[in-house]
Scaffold this motif. Structure first.
Motif, PDB file in Angstrom:
ATOM      1  N   THR A  33       0.821  -1.208   0.000  1.00  0.00           N
ATOM      2  CA  THR A  33       0.000   0.000   0.000  1.00  0.00           C
ATOM      3  C   THR A  33       0.854   1.257   0.000  1.00  0.00           C
ATOM      4  O   THR A  33       1.873   1.341   0.680  1.00  0.00           O
ATOM      5  N   GLY A  35       0.254   5.727  -0.010  1.00  0.00           N
ATOM      6  CA  GLY A  35      -0.778   6.706   0.264  1.00  0.00           C
ATOM      7  C   GLY A  35      -0.246   8.114   0.379  1.00  0.00           C
ATOM      8  O   GLY A  35       0.967   8.347   0.388  1.00  0.00           O
ATOM      9  N   TYR A  37      -0.797  11.558   2.783  1.00  0.00           N
ATOM     10  CA  TYR A  37      -1.276  12.094   4.045  1.00  0.00           C
ATOM     11  C   TYR A  37      -0.997  13.598   4.032  1.00  0.00           C
ATOM     12  O   TYR A  37      -0.191  14.080   3.238  1.00  0.00           O
ATOM     13  N   MET A  47      -4.895  10.920   6.933  1.00  0.00           N
ATOM     14  CA  MET A  47      -4.866  10.207   5.661  1.00  0.00           C
ATOM     15  C   MET A  47      -5.716  10.958   4.650  1.00  0.00           C
ATOM     16  O   MET A  47      -6.842  11.355   4.956  1.00  0.00           O
ATOM     17  N   ARG A  50      -5.368   6.463  -0.188  1.00  0.00           N
ATOM     18  CA  ARG A  50      -4.498   5.307  -0.227  1.00  0.00           C
ATOM     19  C   ARG A  50      -4.843   4.458  -1.442  1.00  0.00           C
ATOM     20  O   ARG A  50      -5.991   4.447  -1.890  1.00  0.00           O
ATOM     21  N   THR A  57      -8.731   1.843  -4.113  1.00  0.00           N
ATOM     22  CA  THR A  57      -8.412   3.122  -3.478  1.00  0.00           C
ATOM     23  C   THR A  57      -9.424   3.468  -2.396  1.00  0.00           C
ATOM     24  O   THR A  57     -10.565   2.977  -2.404  1.00  0.00           O
ATOM     25  N   ASN A  96       3.558   8.113   1.538  1.00  0.00           N
ATOM     26  CA  ASN A  96       3.781   6.998   2.464  1.00  0.00           C
ATOM     27  C   ASN A  96       3.842   5.687   1.699  1.00  0.00           C
ATOM     28  O   ASN A  96       3.074   5.463   0.764  1.00  0.00           O
ATOM     29  N   TYR A  97       4.747   4.820   2.129  1.00  0.00           N
ATOM     30  CA  TYR A  97       4.841   3.458   1.589  1.00  0.00           C
ATOM     31  C   TYR A  97       4.861   2.486   2.755  1.00  0.00           C
ATOM     32  O   TYR A  97       5.682   2.617   3.681  1.00  0.00           O
ATOM     33  N   ASP A  98       3.970   1.520   2.724  1.00  0.00           N
ATOM     34  CA  ASP A  98       3.902   0.510   3.775  1.00  0.00           C
ATOM     35  C   ASP A  98       4.818  -0.656   3.426  1.00  0.00           C
ATOM     36  O   ASP A  98       4.425  -1.578   2.697  1.00  0.00           O
TER      37      ASP A  98
END
Length: 115
Positions: A33, A35, A37, A47, A50, A57, A96-98
Motif C-alpha cells: 500500500t 498513500g 497524508y 490520511m 491510499r 483506493t 507513504n509506503y507501507d
C-alpha cells in the motif's frame, strides 16, 4: 532502503488544480500500500488517499470526488491529482509506503490554497 521524494506542491487559487508526485527509490512492491497524508498547522496528520494492491483506493470524505490517487509501478511513482482545491486543503502533503517491516515517509511538499 526505500526513499520517497515528493514534488508538485505550490500556491494555487481556490478552485484550482495541482498534481503531486512521489518518486520512490529502493525496493518497492506493487502489492504494498501507498498513500498520501497531510498535516495542516496545529493539526494532526491525516490520511488523504491510499491505493492498495490491485488498484483499490480509498479517500477521506473531504476529498472524495475532487482528488484521485494513482501509481505507476514501472516508474515507481505515486500521484495525487487534486481538483477544486479549497483553502482547507492547505497543508504539507506526505507520501507513504507501507513496507513489510515499517512505514516509509517522504519529506513532504507544501500545498497552499489561497487567493
Amino acid at each position: 532502503q526505500v526513499q520517497l521524494v515528493e514534488s508538485g506542491g505550490g500556491l494555487v487559487q481556490p478552485g484550482g488544480s495541482l498534481r503531486l508526485s512521489c518518486a520512490a527509490s529502493g525496493t518497492i512492491f506493487s502489492s504494498n500500500t501507498m498513500g498520501w497524508y497531510r498535516q495542516a498547522p496545529g493539526k494532526q496528520r491525516e490520511m488523504v488517499a491510499r491505493i492498495f494492491s490491485g488498484g483499490i483506493t480509498n479517500y477521506t470524505d473531504s476529498v472524495k470526488g475532487r482528488f484521485t490517487i494513482s501509481r505507476d509501478n514501472a516508474k515507481k511513482t505515486l500521484y495525487l491529482q487534486m481538483h477544486s482545491l479549497k483553502p482547507e486543503d492547505t497543508a504539507v502533503y506526505y507520501c507513504n509506503y507501507d513496507g513489510r517491516w515499517r512505514a516509509y515517509w517522504g519529506q513532504g511538499t507544501q500545498v497552499t490554497v489561497s487567493s
